[in-house]
Design a protein around this motif. Structure first.
Motif, PDB file in Angstrom:
ATOM      1  N   ASP A 119       3.594  -6.494   4.021  1.00  0.00           N
ATOM      2  CA  ASP A 119       3.924  -6.464   2.591  1.00  0.00           C
ATOM      3  C   ASP A 119       2.961  -7.305   1.765  1.00  0.00           C
ATOM      4  O   ASP A 119       3.044  -7.308   0.526  1.00  0.00           O
ATOM      5  CB  ASP A 119       5.364  -6.899   2.344  1.00  0.00           C
ATOM      6  N   HIS A 120       2.038  -7.988   2.418  1.00  0.00           N
ATOM      7  CA  HIS A 120       1.023  -8.775   1.716  1.00  0.00           C
ATOM      8  C   HIS A 120      -0.386  -8.204   1.886  1.00  0.00           C
ATOM      9  O   HIS A 120      -1.245  -8.461   1.039  1.00  0.00           O
ATOM     10  CB  HIS A 120       1.055 -10.228   2.198  1.00  0.00           C
ATOM     11  N   CYS A 121      -0.607  -7.445   2.964  1.00  0.00           N
ATOM     12  CA  CYS A 121      -1.963  -6.953   3.204  1.00  0.00           C
ATOM     13  C   CYS A 121      -2.053  -5.438   3.345  1.00  0.00           C
ATOM     14  O   CYS A 121      -3.157  -4.897   3.459  1.00  0.00           O
ATOM     15  CB  CYS A 121      -2.564  -7.613   4.443  1.00  0.00           C
ATOM     16  N   GLY A 122      -0.913  -4.737   3.332  1.00  0.00           N
ATOM     17  CA  GLY A 122      -0.945  -3.295   3.557  1.00  0.00           C
ATOM     18  C   GLY A 122      -1.796  -2.537   2.569  1.00  0.00           C
ATOM     19  O   GLY A 122      -2.388  -1.502   2.895  1.00  0.00           O
ATOM     20  N   GLY A 123      -1.874  -3.049   1.325  1.00  0.00           N
ATOM     21  CA  GLY A 123      -2.668  -2.382   0.297  1.00  0.00           C
ATOM     22  C   GLY A 123      -4.163  -2.493   0.491  1.00  0.00           C
ATOM     23  O   GLY A 123      -4.938  -1.835  -0.217  1.00  0.00           O
ATOM     24  N   CYS A 124      -4.608  -3.290   1.469  1.00  0.00           N
ATOM     25  CA  CYS A 124      -6.042  -3.423   1.740  1.00  0.00           C
ATOM     26  C   CYS A 124      -6.637  -2.152   2.341  1.00  0.00           C
ATOM     27  O   CYS A 124      -7.833  -1.898   2.193  1.00  0.00           O
ATOM     28  CB  CYS A 124      -6.291  -4.568   2.725  1.00  0.00           C
ATOM     29  N   ILE A 125      -5.785  -1.397   3.028  1.00  0.00           N
ATOM     30  CA  ILE A 125      -6.257  -0.256   3.807  1.00  0.00           C
ATOM     31  C   ILE A 125      -5.555   1.012   3.342  1.00  0.00           C
ATOM     32  O   ILE A 125      -4.354   0.998   3.057  1.00  0.00           O
ATOM     33  CB  ILE A 125      -6.003  -0.481   5.314  1.00  0.00           C
ATOM     34  N   GLN A 126      -6.309   2.094   3.271  1.00  0.00           N
ATOM     35  CA  GLN A 126      -5.754   3.381   2.859  1.00  0.00           C
ATOM     36  C   GLN A 126      -6.149   4.466   3.861  1.00  0.00           C
ATOM     37  O   GLN A 126      -7.081   4.308   4.642  1.00  0.00           O
ATOM     38  CB  GLN A 126      -6.267   3.759   1.468  1.00  0.00           C
TER      39      GLN A 126
ATOM     40  N   GLY B  39       0.825  -1.197   0.000  1.00  0.00           N
ATOM     41  CA  GLY B  39       0.000   0.000   0.000  1.00  0.00           C
ATOM     42  C   GLY B  39       0.862   1.251   0.000  1.00  0.00           C
ATOM     43  O   GLY B  39       2.087   1.182  -0.142  1.00  0.00           O
ATOM     44  N   ASN B  40       0.223   2.405   0.168  1.00  0.00           N
ATOM     45  CA  ASN B  40       0.977   3.666   0.102  1.00  0.00           C
ATOM     46  C   ASN B  40       0.674   4.610   1.259  1.00  0.00           C
ATOM     47  O   ASN B  40       0.975   5.797   1.196  1.00  0.00           O
ATOM     48  CB  ASN B  40       0.691   4.370  -1.229  1.00  0.00           C
ATOM     49  N   LYS B  41       0.068   4.114   2.328  1.00  0.00           N
ATOM     50  CA  LYS B  41      -0.385   5.004   3.396  1.00  0.00           C
ATOM     51  C   LYS B  41       0.687   5.341   4.434  1.00  0.00           C
ATOM     52  O   LYS B  41       0.514   6.258   5.227  1.00  0.00           O
ATOM     53  CB  LYS B  41      -1.595   4.387   4.104  1.00  0.00           C
ATOM     54  N   GLN B  42       1.794   4.572   4.458  1.00  0.00           N
ATOM     55  CA  GLN B  42       2.801   4.812   5.477  1.00  0.00           C
ATOM     56  C   GLN B  42       3.632   6.049   5.161  1.00  0.00           C
ATOM     57  O   GLN B  42       3.634   6.545   4.029  1.00  0.00           O
ATOM     58  CB  GLN B  42       3.703   3.579   5.604  1.00  0.00           C
TER      59      GLN B  42
ATOM     60  N   GLY C 160      -9.022   9.274   8.775  1.00  0.00           N
ATOM     61  CA  GLY C 160      -8.750   7.949   9.317  1.00  0.00           C
ATOM     62  C   GLY C 160      -8.517   6.907   8.241  1.00  0.00           C
ATOM     63  O   GLY C 160      -8.512   7.201   7.044  1.00  0.00           O
ATOM     64  N   TYR C 161      -8.305   5.681   8.681  1.00  0.00           N
ATOM     65  CA  TYR C 161      -8.056   4.563   7.781  1.00  0.00           C
ATOM     66  C   TYR C 161      -9.370   3.949   7.312  1.00  0.00           C
ATOM     67  O   TYR C 161     -10.351   3.916   8.059  1.00  0.00           O
ATOM     68  CB  TYR C 161      -7.225   3.490   8.486  1.00  0.00           C
ATOM     69  N   GLU C 162      -9.367   3.441   6.093  1.00  0.00           N
ATOM     70  CA  GLU C 162     -10.550   2.802   5.545  1.00  0.00           C
ATOM     71  C   GLU C 162     -10.125   1.746   4.534  1.00  0.00           C
ATOM     72  O   GLU C 162      -9.002   1.790   4.000  1.00  0.00           O
ATOM     73  CB  GLU C 162     -11.445   3.833   4.839  1.00  0.00           C
ATOM     74  N   PRO C 163     -10.980   0.768   4.233  1.00  0.00           N
ATOM     75  CA  PRO C 163     -10.649  -0.227   3.213  1.00  0.00           C
ATOM     76  C   PRO C 163     -10.399   0.419   1.853  1.00  0.00           C
ATOM     77  O   PRO C 163     -11.142   1.315   1.439  1.00  0.00           O
ATOM     78  CB  PRO C 163     -11.887  -1.130   3.187  1.00  0.00           C
ATOM     79  N   ALA C 164      -9.366  -0.032   1.183  1.00  0.00           N
ATOM     80  CA  ALA C 164      -9.029   0.485  -0.145  1.00  0.00           C
ATOM     81  C   ALA C 164      -9.844  -0.205  -1.235  1.00  0.00           C
ATOM     82  O   ALA C 164      -9.863   0.261  -2.375  1.00  0.00           O
ATOM     83  CB  ALA C 164      -7.535   0.296  -0.414  1.00  0.00           C
ATOM     84  N   PHE C 165     -10.506  -1.307  -0.897  1.00  0.00           N
ATOM     85  CA  PHE C 165     -11.378  -2.025  -1.826  1.00  0.00           C
ATOM     86  C   PHE C 165     -12.765  -2.050  -1.184  1.00  0.00           C
ATOM     87  O   PHE C 165     -13.116  -2.966  -0.440  1.00  0.00           O
ATOM     88  CB  PHE C 165     -10.845  -3.438  -2.084  1.00  0.00           C
TER      89      PHE C 165
ATOM     90  N   ASN D 203      -3.381  -1.936   9.520  1.00  0.00           N
ATOM     91  CA  ASN D 203      -3.755  -2.805   8.406  1.00  0.00           C
ATOM     92  C   ASN D 203      -4.878  -3.764   8.775  1.00  0.00           C
ATOM     93  O   ASN D 203      -5.589  -4.251   7.893  1.00  0.00           O
ATOM     94  CB  ASN D 203      -2.548  -3.629   7.942  1.00  0.00           C
ATOM     95  N   LEU D 204      -5.019  -4.059  10.064  1.00  0.00           N
ATOM     96  CA  LEU D 204      -5.926  -5.120  10.493  1.00  0.00           C
ATOM     97  C   LEU D 204      -7.256  -4.594  11.036  1.00  0.00           C
ATOM     98  O   LEU D 204      -8.323  -5.032  10.605  1.00  0.00           O
ATOM     99  CB  LEU D 204      -5.237  -5.988  11.545  1.00  0.00           C
TER     100      LEU D 204
END
Length: 286
Positions: A106-113, A62-65, A120-125, A155-156
């Motif tokens: 590195d496998h799930c970070g892109g799920c959340i943006q 993902g790109n949020k960090q 705040g954070y939210e699902p990217a899909f 991420n979780l």
């Protein structure tokens, strides 16, 4: 069914950490290091189009960090998940399901943006169900000290809060699990508890997305396991069993972390199972 490789971006990581006790003089033959001892790695995901269902396997970092976080991973190249989806005519809002092999960042970070209103954070899909399994979720949300940096709360938690979190059913003692996503998954525990490896049958071929059981082509020898594995001796056993089965069944290995090799076939040699040929994804799954 159609299959597409989705490149979520490239990064670098310490070669010694990626190969554990294997000496650099050996692993650098297949995975050459730069002056900082870093090797090239990918976050290659896999998109499965099956009727009205569009399942993405893993999502990269993902790109949020912040810049400090990404400064540890030496990002390189221009690839990202949106460009890769668009290449095949898709958008992230088209994704109906996301199957996560495991919940390392590195496998799930892109799920959340981080949302556009910066609140705040939210699902990217937003239209997808996120699939893991209950045992791995419990492992990730109550992590051991060694893995805690890889299981990041941001991420979780949003997966669960959004109501988009779902569990693949896992029977006690089972290593092969049927899902309702159009493919089975194999469970392995050496790298982390209940990592799921998708096994996909496609036009007379069987491809296995090998995630962190065999991160790159250079990791095919049995003893070449990552320093990150929580149970390295179990990784050896699991990889040996898997590669034997893969040769016997003519599996094609789809690499998630190899920046320069997408797919390989296998052959049995006097030294053990080794790659026979390497392919681009399009050469075998077009």
């Amino acid at each position: 069914m159609n299959l597409y490789p989705i490149d979520a971006g490239n990064f670098k990581l310490d070669g010694g950490a990626m190969f554990g006790v294997v000496p650099k003089s050996i692993w650098q033959r297949t995975n050459p290091a730069d002056s900082n001892n870093m090797i090239d790695l990918a976050t290659r995901c896999l998109l499965v189009e099956d009727g009205n269902r569009l399942t993405l396997i893993d999502t990269g970092m993902g790109n949020k960090q912040d810049d400090k976080f990404f400064g540890y991973y030496y990002l390189w190249g221009a690839l990202n998940i949106d460009k890769s989806l668009a290449k095949y005519g898709f958008h992230r809002d088209d994704i109906t399901d996301v199957l996560l092999t495991h919940l390392h960042f590195d496998h799930c970070g892109g799920c959340i943006q981080w949302n556009k209103d910066r609140t705040g954070y939210e699902p990217a899909f937003k239209n997808a169900k996120f699939w893991t399994n209950k045992k791995h979720w419990e492992w990730a949300t109550k992590p051991n000290v060694r893995e805690a940096p890889s299981f990041r709360k941001e991420n979780l938690s949003p997966m669960e809060i959004s109501g988009q979190l779902h569990f693949v059913g896992v029977d006690e003692g089972s290593t092969l699990v049927k899902t309702n996503l159009g493919f089975d998954v194999m469970l392995v525990d050496g790298h982390t508890e209940k990592q799921m490896l998708p096994i996909i049958k496609y036009k007379g071929k069987t491809g296995v997305y090998v995630a962190d059981l065999v991160p790159t082509l250079g990791h095919l020898p049995i003893a070449y396991v990552m320093g990150f594995d929580v149970r390295p001796l179990l990784s050896l056993e699991e990889k040996e069993r898997f590669l034997k089965m893969a040769v016997e069944n003519d599996y094609l290995l789809v690499f998630g972390h190899d920046a320069h090799n997408e797919v390989c076939s296998l052959t049995q040699t006097e030294r053990g199972v080794r790659h026979d040929q390497t392919y681009t994804f399009a050469e075998v799954f077009a």
